[in-house]
Design an enzyme around this catalytic site. Structure first.
Site, PDB file in Angstrom:
ATOM      1  N   ARG A   1       6.205  -8.221   1.712  1.00  0.00           N
ATOM      2  CA  ARG A   1       7.304  -7.877   2.696  1.00  0.00           C
ATOM      3  C   ARG A   1       8.036  -8.819   3.201  1.00  0.00           C
ATOM      4  NH1 ARG A   1       4.191  -4.534   6.977  1.00  0.00           N
ATOM      5  NH2 ARG A   1       3.805  -3.485   5.358  1.00  0.00           N
TER       6      ARG A   1
ATOM      7  N   ASP B   1      -0.772   7.189   7.206  1.00  0.00           N
ATOM      8  CA  ASP B   1      -0.926   4.617   6.912  1.00  0.00           C
ATOM      9  C   ASP B   1      -1.689   4.779   8.127  1.00  0.00           C
ATOM     10  OD1 ASP B   1      -0.381   2.316   6.615  1.00  0.00           O
ATOM     11  OD2 ASP B   1       1.593   2.233   7.518  1.00  0.00           O
TER      12      ASP B   1
ATOM     13  N   LYS C   1       0.613  -1.392   0.256  1.00  0.00           N
ATOM     14  CA  LYS C   1       0.315  -0.401  -0.251  1.00  0.00           C
ATOM     15  C   LYS C   1       0.945   1.367  -0.295  1.00  0.00           C
ATOM     16  CE  LYS C   1      -1.966  -1.469   3.724  1.00  0.00           C
ATOM     17  NZ  LYS C   1      -2.001  -2.843   3.343  1.00  0.00           N
ATOM     18  N   THR C   2       1.700   1.838   0.910  1.00  0.00           N
ATOM     19  CA  THR C   2       2.723   2.247   0.534  1.00  0.00           C
ATOM     20  C   THR C   2       3.519   2.747  -0.069  1.00  0.00           C
ATOM     21  OG1 THR C   2       2.778   2.182   2.972  1.00  0.00           O
ATOM     22  CG2 THR C   2       4.740   3.488   2.031  1.00  0.00           C
TER      23      THR C   2
ATOM     24  N   THR D   1      -6.054  -1.227   7.129  1.00  0.00           N
ATOM     25  CA  THR D   1      -5.601  -2.911   7.250  1.00  0.00           C
ATOM     26  C   THR D   1      -6.902  -3.114   7.450  1.00  0.00           C
ATOM     27  OG1 THR D   1      -4.629  -2.855   9.325  1.00  0.00           O
ATOM     28  CG2 THR D   1      -3.699  -3.497   7.510  1.00  0.00           C
TER      29      THR D   1
END
Length: 409
Positions: free
Chosen positions: A295, A187, A142-143, A236
């Site tokens: 990740r 975020d 997302k980032t 999330t």
């Protein structure tokens, strides 16, 4: 008995000195003038982001208005360059694994198609991109997508998180200091407090801030125009956002778990950036163990690189990947020690279940919230565990996985 008051000596004696009335009138006028001065200071920030004398916030190009609000990325961040304030921008790490363009972003094909069309249309109209909400499990990019959008639009991306925006002046400072068409990435946006949400409503819809200046009887409402901008929110827990905030996003997109083919491509690309000599079978082995999350794939690849570096290995094969990840107790399906402990307890201690969550937590010495939020989701996704009204039950797939692990041992 004498009565002591907090007022002046003149008030206690019942007499007023000459000039008292004029002093009170001057104080009232000063309060009104202070409100007007405060408004003009806020307006001046729209023209000149440099800090004004007496400001509690430090506004400077390339910096956030208060400590702890994150870092900035996007175009224009090159090592050794300085901005107008003489502050060096963050130096990009040599082994940074984030893609910078949509063409380099692997996976999430539908998301890339939707955002690619939006970016192209925005550039043609020469206006700010509509606000974007990205949601999904952690570690899916997302980032990274926010930074990619900034790069595609040719603007700067300011990054912060909702817990850092505790005070109203934090979010106000960020919004006022934004340049036209810039991106503001928040975020964990579901953790914004109510006051910050109320400030964002007119800012997102009308590019306007509605502020209250002054206190008490001198309080006034002021509306300040801000530059058109794009808010990119990541969360999330999309269901935790309030409906008024969620409805103000023009693009709401979910990021899905990655397929094995995309994960293998991500591992191969990361290995090239990390200068790791990895063959195809080894890349596939890492991809199989990363739970569908880039990740985790990058993290496991770094651990394999450590083992290869210490052992003096050249080209990394599947056997070395298995050896390195076994040291970290990650099996061939991506389960770690906590996952296997839960399945083993269900199988051997309770005959497969059903078992209540609190009972499992007490037996494993874990917090029940940790089991429910951290350990169980992946087991449920893989079909190794079931939640029933009577408790947790291990599935046939879970029994087969434990049996396979015993045979391998």
């Amino acid at each position: 008995m004498a009565i002591v008051s907090s007022g002046s000596g003149a008030a206690r004696s019942g007499r007023s000195k000459p000039g008292d009335a004029a002093a009170k009138a001057g104080a009232a006028a000063g309060s009104g003038a202070g409100s007007l001065a405060q408004t003009s200071r806020l307006k001046q920030r729209l023209v000149d982001p440099a800090p004004l004398p007496g400001d509690g916030l430090a506004f400077s190009p390339g910096n956030h208005p208060s400590p702890g609000l994150g870092v900035e990325g996007g175009v224009g961040a090159s090592a050794g360059a300085t901005n107008e304030a003489g502050v060096e921008p963050p130096i990009l790490r040599e082994d940074s694994l984030r893609p910078r363009r949509l063409a380099d972003y692997i996976g999430q094909r539908e998301l890339k198609q939707v955002l690619g069309i939006a970016v192209e249309a925005t550039l043609a109209r020469q206006e700010a991109l509509d606000h974007v909400l990205l949601y999904g499990p952690p570690g899916l990019g997302k980032t990274t997508m926010a930074l990619v959008l900034a790069e595609e639009l040719g603007v700067r991306c300011r990054i912060t998180s909702a817990p850092a925006l505790e005070r109203p002046r934090d979010i106000v400072g960020l919004l006022i200091n934004l340049q036209p068409q810039e991106l503001l990435f928040i975020d964990e946006i579901h953790r914004l407090n109510r006051v910050a949400e109320e400030i964002l409503y007119p800012a997102m819809e009308d590019f306007r801030l509605d502020l209250t200046v002054g206190k008490g009887t001198t309080a006034r409402t002021r509306s300040l125009e801000i530059a058109p901008f794009t808010l990119v929110g990541a969360t999330t827990r999309a269901g935790s956002l309030s409906s008024p905030l969620r409805d103000r996003f023009g693009l709401i997109q979910r990021l899905e778990f990655y397929g094995l083919e995309d994960l293998q491509a991500i591992v191969v690309r990361a290995a090239g950036l990390l200068q790791v000599d990895l063959d195809g079978a080894a890349a596939l082995e890492v991809a199989r163990r990363c739970r569908g999350t880039p990740r985790i794939a990058n993290r496991l690849l770094r651990r394999v690189r450590d083992v290869a570096s210490v052992g003096g290995h050249g080209r990394i094969g599947a056997a070395l990947v298995d050896q390195a990840l076994s040291l970290h107790r990650v099996d061939g399906r991506g389960l770690d020690a906590s996952d296997r402990r839960l399945l083993t307890l269900l199988q051997e201690g309770y005959g497969g279940g059903p078992v209540g969550l609190d009972t499992l937590a007490a037996a494993l010495g874990e917090d029940s919230a940790t089991l429910e939020a951290v350990v169980e989701p992946f087991l449920l996704q893989q079909g190794l565990l079931q939640r029933t009204p009577r408790g947790r039950v291990i599935t046939e797939a879970g029994r087969a996985h434990l049996a396979l692990g015993e045979e391998a041992a």
